[in-house]
Design a protein around this motif. Structure first.
Motif, mmCIF file in Angstrom:
data_model
loop_
_atom_site.group_PDB
_atom_site.id
_atom_site.type_symbol
_atom_site.label_atom_id
_atom_site.label_comp_id
_atom_site.label_asym_id
_atom_site.label_seq_id
_atom_site.Cartn_x
_atom_site.Cartn_y
_atom_site.Cartn_z
ATOM 1 N N MET A 116 0.831 -1.199 0.000
ATOM 2 C CA MET A 116 0.000 0.000 0.000
ATOM 3 C C MET A 116 0.874 1.261 0.000
ATOM 4 O O MET A 116 0.551 2.249 -0.659
ATOM 5 N N LEU A 117 1.989 1.209 0.707
ATOM 6 C CA LEU A 117 2.902 2.352 0.755
ATOM 7 C C LEU A 117 3.472 2.692 -0.621
ATOM 8 O O LEU A 117 3.509 3.858 -1.010
ATOM 9 N N VAL A 118 3.942 1.679 -1.337
ATOM 10 C CA VAL A 118 4.697 1.952 -2.566
ATOM 11 C C VAL A 118 3.869 1.972 -3.843
ATOM 12 O O VAL A 118 4.300 2.584 -4.822
ATOM 13 N N GLU A 119 2.714 1.338 -3.837
ATOM 14 C CA GLU A 119 1.905 1.325 -5.056
ATOM 15 C C GLU A 119 1.390 2.733 -5.333
ATOM 16 O O GLU A 119 0.737 3.348 -4.504
ATOM 17 N N GLY A 120 1.759 3.252 -6.476
ATOM 18 C CA GLY A 120 1.398 4.615 -6.843
ATOM 19 C C GLY A 120 2.388 5.666 -6.380
ATOM 20 O O GLY A 120 2.249 6.838 -6.699
ATOM 21 N N ALA A 121 3.411 5.255 -5.631
ATOM 22 C CA ALA A 121 4.435 6.204 -5.183
ATOM 23 C C ALA A 121 5.431 6.469 -6.308
ATOM 24 O O ALA A 121 5.629 5.645 -7.194
ATOM 25 N N ASP A 122 6.045 7.635 -6.243
ATOM 26 C CA ASP A 122 7.063 8.013 -7.225
ATOM 27 C C ASP A 122 8.467 7.920 -6.644
ATOM 28 O O ASP A 122 9.425 7.620 -7.352
ATOM 29 N N VAL A 123 8.572 8.196 -5.353
ATOM 30 C CA VAL A 123 9.853 8.184 -4.643
ATOM 31 C C VAL A 123 9.671 7.401 -3.351
ATOM 32 O O VAL A 123 8.636 7.516 -2.692
ATOM 33 N N VAL A 124 10.675 6.619 -2.989
ATOM 34 C CA VAL A 124 10.698 5.964 -1.681
ATOM 35 C C VAL A 124 11.948 6.426 -0.962
ATOM 36 O O VAL A 124 13.060 6.283 -1.475
ATOM 37 N N VAL A 125 11.748 7.020 0.201
ATOM 38 C CA VAL A 125 12.851 7.421 1.069
ATOM 39 C C VAL A 125 13.002 6.307 2.097
ATOM 40 O O VAL A 125 12.067 6.003 2.849
ATOM 41 N N ALA A 126 14.170 5.672 2.095
ATOM 42 C CA ALA A 126 14.408 4.514 2.950
ATOM 43 C C ALA A 126 15.524 4.777 3.953
ATOM 44 O O ALA A 126 16.396 5.620 3.729
ATOM 45 N N TRP A 127 15.482 4.039 5.017
ATOM 46 C CA TRP A 127 16.607 3.906 5.950
ATOM 47 C C TRP A 127 16.815 2.406 6.036
ATOM 48 O O TRP A 127 16.253 1.720 6.868
ATOM 49 N N TRP A 128 17.589 1.897 5.057
ATOM 50 C CA TRP A 128 17.751 0.462 4.850
ATOM 51 C C TRP A 128 19.221 0.079 4.915
ATOM 52 O O TRP A 128 20.046 0.582 4.155
ATOM 53 N N SER A 129 19.526 -0.868 5.792
ATOM 54 C CA SER A 129 20.909 -1.299 6.017
ATOM 55 C C SER A 129 21.390 -2.342 5.021
ATOM 56 O O SER A 129 22.571 -2.690 5.034
ATOM 57 N N GLY A 130 20.500 -2.854 4.203
ATOM 58 C CA GLY A 130 20.865 -3.906 3.262
ATOM 59 C C GLY A 130 20.464 -5.282 3.754
ATOM 60 O O GLY A 130 20.636 -6.263 3.026
ATOM 61 N N THR A 131 19.929 -5.377 4.974
ATOM 62 C CA THR A 131 19.500 -6.663 5.506
ATOM 63 C C THR A 131 18.161 -7.073 4.908
ATOM 64 O O THR A 131 17.455 -6.261 4.321
ATOM 65 N N GLY A 133 14.200 -8.516 5.160
ATOM 66 C CA GLY A 133 13.066 -8.183 6.020
ATOM 67 C C GLY A 133 12.100 -7.265 5.305
ATOM 68 O O GLY A 133 12.137 -7.117 4.075
ATOM 69 N N GLY A 134 11.240 -6.630 6.078
ATOM 70 C CA GLY A 134 10.192 -5.790 5.528
ATOM 71 C C GLY A 134 10.701 -4.596 4.746
ATOM 72 O O GLY A 134 10.148 -4.246 3.692
ATOM 73 N N THR A 135 11.749 -3.953 5.238
ATOM 74 C CA THR A 135 12.298 -2.799 4.522
ATOM 75 C C THR A 135 12.900 -3.232 3.197
ATOM 76 O O THR A 135 12.684 -2.586 2.166
ATOM 77 N N ALA A 136 13.623 -4.350 3.194
ATOM 78 C CA ALA A 136 14.193 -4.873 1.943
ATOM 79 C C ALA A 136 13.077 -5.217 0.960
ATOM 80 O O ALA A 136 13.169 -4.885 -0.233
ATOM 81 N N TYR A 137 12.021 -5.847 1.455
ATOM 82 C CA TYR A 137 10.875 -6.182 0.602
ATOM 83 C C TYR A 137 10.304 -4.915 -0.034
ATOM 84 O O TYR A 137 10.015 -4.875 -1.235
ATOM 85 N N THR A 138 10.134 -3.879 0.779
ATOM 86 C CA THR A 138 9.516 -2.644 0.301
ATOM 87 C C THR A 138 10.401 -1.944 -0.720
ATOM 88 O O THR A 138 9.921 -1.460 -1.751
ATOM 89 N N VAL A 139 11.699 -1.883 -0.467
ATOM 90 C CA VAL A 139 12.627 -1.259 -1.410
ATOM 91 C C VAL A 139 12.634 -2.034 -2.724
ATOM 92 O O VAL A 139 12.595 -1.444 -3.812
ATOM 93 N N LYS A 140 12.666 -3.370 -2.621
ATOM 94 C CA LYS A 140 12.658 -4.199 -3.833
ATOM 95 C C LYS A 140 11.374 -3.973 -4.632
ATOM 96 O O LYS A 140 11.426 -3.802 -5.853
#
Length: 162
Positions: A116-131, A133-140
Motif C-alpha cells: 500500500m505504501l509503494v503502489e502509486g508512489a514516485d519516490v521511496v525514502v528509505a533507511w535500509w541497512s541492506g539486511t 526483512g520488511g524494509t528490503a521487501y519494500t525497497v525491492k
C-alpha cells in the motif's frame, strides 16, 4: 516542478534511533522544494514514526501537504511504548488521509501495508541497512515499480540491485 499527485513513501527499520534526523528533515525539505506535497508513512516504530514527525513539523509551516498514514490494522499501536504511542497519535492527528491494510492482524499484513505504501508512489525514502526483512521487501517492490529510491542509511550508498 512536481504536482501534488507526486507521492513520496517512507520505509525503514524499526531499530532506527534518530541518528540521521537532520538528513531526513533535509531530504523532506528538498522534496518539498521540488514540488512534492504528498507523503505516505507506514506508522511503525523507528524510521516510520521519525519520518512522520518530520513531515508533521514541516506541515506546521506549509498548509499544502498531504500526510497519508498507512496503518496495518486499527489497534496496531496498542503494543507501542507510551512515548511511541504519543508520537503515533500526534502524527495521526495531523494525517490528511488514514488507510488500514486490514481490520485485524494476520501473517501477511505487513506485506500488504508495504504494498500500500509503494503502489502509486514516485519516490521511496528509505533507511535500509541492506539486511533482509520488511524494509528490503519494500525497497525491492518500489524498485520493481520504477520508484526513485533515496536511501539515507549512514554507510556508503547500498546497491539496490536484486
Amino acid at each position: 516542478m512536481k504536482s501534488a499527485a507526486y507521492i513520496v513513501a517512507f520505509t525503514g527499520h524499526r531499530a532506527y534511533s534518530g541518528s540521521d534526523e537532520e538528513l531526513l528533515v533535509a531530504t523532506i525539505r528538498d522534496l518539498y522544494a521540488e514540488g512534492v506535497r504528498h507523503f505516505r508513512v507506514g506508522m511503525a516504530e523507528g524510521f516510520d514514526l521519525a519520518a512522520g514527525r518530520a513531515v508533521v513539523d514541516i506541515m506546521l509551516s506549509h498548509n499544502d501537504i498531504i500526510l497519508e498514514a498507512c496503518i496495518p490494522w486499527p489497534t496496531f499501536a496498542s503494543r507501542f511504548t507510551a512515548e511511541e504511542r504519543s508520537l503515533y497519535n500526534t502524527i495521526l492527528s495531523h494525517a490528511t488521509v488514514v488507510r488500514y491494510s486490514d481490520n485485524a492482524y494476520h501473517p501477511a499484513i505487513f506485506r500488504h501495508r508495504n504494498d500500500m505504501l509503494v503502489e502509486g508512489a514516485d519516490v521511496v525514502v528509505a533507511w535500509w541497512s541492506g539486511t533482509t526483512g520488511g524494509t528490503a521487501y519494500t525497497v525491492k517492490k518500489a524498485k520493481k515499480l520504477g520508484c526513485r529510491i533515496i536511501n539515507l542509511y549512514p554507510k556508503e550508498q547500498l546497491s539496490i540491485d536484486f
